[in-house]
Design a protein around this motif. Structure first.
Motif, PDB file in Angstrom:
ATOM      1  N   UNK A   1      41.094  34.601  32.823  1.00  0.00           N
ATOM      2  CA  UNK A   1      41.330  35.360  34.046  1.00  0.00           C
ATOM      3  C   UNK A   1      42.017  34.475  35.076  1.00  0.00           C
ATOM      4  N   UNK A   2      43.062  35.022  35.704  1.00  0.00           N
ATOM      5  CA  UNK A   2      43.849  34.284  36.684  1.00  0.00           C
ATOM      6  C   UNK A   2      43.751  34.944  38.048  1.00  0.00           C
ATOM      7  N   UNK A   3      43.929  34.157  39.101  1.00  0.00           N
ATOM      8  CA  UNK A   3      44.042  34.762  40.419  1.00  0.00           C
ATOM      9  C   UNK A   3      45.468  35.315  40.557  1.00  0.00           C
ATOM     10  N   UNK A   4      45.748  36.011  41.644  1.00  0.00           N
ATOM     11  CA  UNK A   4      47.050  36.672  41.801  1.00  0.00           C
ATOM     12  C   UNK A   4      48.220  35.685  41.746  1.00  0.00           C
ATOM     13  N   UNK A   5      48.089  34.571  42.427  1.00  0.00           N
ATOM     14  CA  UNK A   5      49.177  33.573  42.443  1.00  0.00           C
ATOM     15  C   UNK A   5      49.471  33.071  41.038  1.00  0.00           C
TER      16      UNK A   5
ATOM     17  N   UNK B   1      52.935  34.028  38.733  1.00  0.00           N
ATOM     18  CA  UNK B   1      53.662  32.871  38.202  1.00  0.00           C
ATOM     19  C   UNK B   1      53.703  32.939  36.679  1.00  0.00           C
ATOM     20  N   UNK B   2      52.601  33.337  36.072  1.00  0.00           N
ATOM     21  CA  UNK B   2      52.506  33.476  34.617  1.00  0.00           C
ATOM     22  C   UNK B   2      53.547  34.461  34.108  1.00  0.00           C
ATOM     23  N   UNK B   3      53.725  35.573  34.839  1.00  0.00           N
ATOM     24  CA  UNK B   3      54.703  36.580  34.445  1.00  0.00           C
ATOM     25  C   UNK B   3      56.126  36.208  34.843  1.00  0.00           C
ATOM     26  N   UNK B   4      56.255  35.248  35.747  1.00  0.00           N
ATOM     27  CA  UNK B   4      57.583  34.835  36.201  1.00  0.00           C
ATOM     28  C   UNK B   4      58.216  35.840  37.155  1.00  0.00           C
ATOM     29  N   UNK B   5      57.385  36.529  37.936  1.00  0.00           N
ATOM     30  CA  UNK B   5      57.886  37.498  38.914  1.00  0.00           C
ATOM     31  C   UNK B   5      57.386  37.103  40.296  1.00  0.00           C
ATOM     32  N   UNK B   6      57.949  37.742  41.299  1.00  0.00           N
ATOM     33  CA  UNK B   6      57.553  37.445  42.667  1.00  0.00           C
ATOM     34  C   UNK B   6      56.289  38.173  43.087  1.00  0.00           C
ATOM     35  N   UNK B   7      55.758  37.736  44.195  1.00  0.00           N
ATOM     36  CA  UNK B   7      54.516  38.277  44.741  1.00  0.00           C
ATOM     37  C   UNK B   7      54.636  39.769  45.056  1.00  0.00           C
ATOM     38  N   UNK B   8      55.726  40.173  45.711  1.00  0.00           N
ATOM     39  CA  UNK B   8      55.915  41.569  46.094  1.00  0.00           C
ATOM     40  C   UNK B   8      55.970  42.472  44.870  1.00  0.00           C
ATOM     41  N   UNK B   9      56.744  42.075  43.867  1.00  0.00           N
ATOM     42  CA  UNK B   9      56.857  42.865  42.637  1.00  0.00           C
ATOM     43  C   UNK B   9      55.509  42.946  41.930  1.00  0.00           C
ATOM     44  N   UNK B  10      54.783  41.850  41.893  1.00  0.00           N
ATOM     45  CA  UNK B  10      53.477  41.824  41.247  1.00  0.00           C
ATOM     46  C   UNK B  10      52.534  42.837  41.899  1.00  0.00           C
TER      47      UNK B  10
END
Length: 62
Positions: A11-15, A19-28
Motif C-alpha cells: 500500500x502506497x500513499x498518494x505521492x 509517482x509509481x504510475x508516472x502521472x501527475x498529482x492532478x491526473x491521479x
C-alpha cells in the motif's frame, strides 16, 4: 556481511502512488474521483494498493 530483510510495500500513499504510475498529482486525483483507482483506508489514512495500480495501468496497454 549479514543479509538484510527487505519488505515490498503493498500500500502506497498518494505521492508514492502517482509517482509509481508516472502521472501527475492532478491526473491521479481525477482518476480517484472517477473511481478508476480505488482507495483503501488503513488507520484513518488513505492508501492505494499496488495491485490496483497495476490493474489500472494494464487496462491502457495495447
Amino acid at each position: 556481511m549479514e543479509a538484510k530483510d527487505t519488505v515490498t510495500k503493498r500500500y502506497l500513499n498518494a505521492t508514492q502512488a502517482y509517482a509509481y504510475l508516472g502521472i501527475g498529482k492532478t491526473k491521479f486525483y481525477e482518476l480517484v474521483k472517477r473511481s478508476l483507482i480505488r482507495v483503501t483506508i488503513i488507520g484513518g489514512t488513505k492508501r492505494y494498493d499496488v495491485e490496483d495500480l497495476d490493474s489500472y495501468a494494464m487496462k491502457g496497454r495495447v
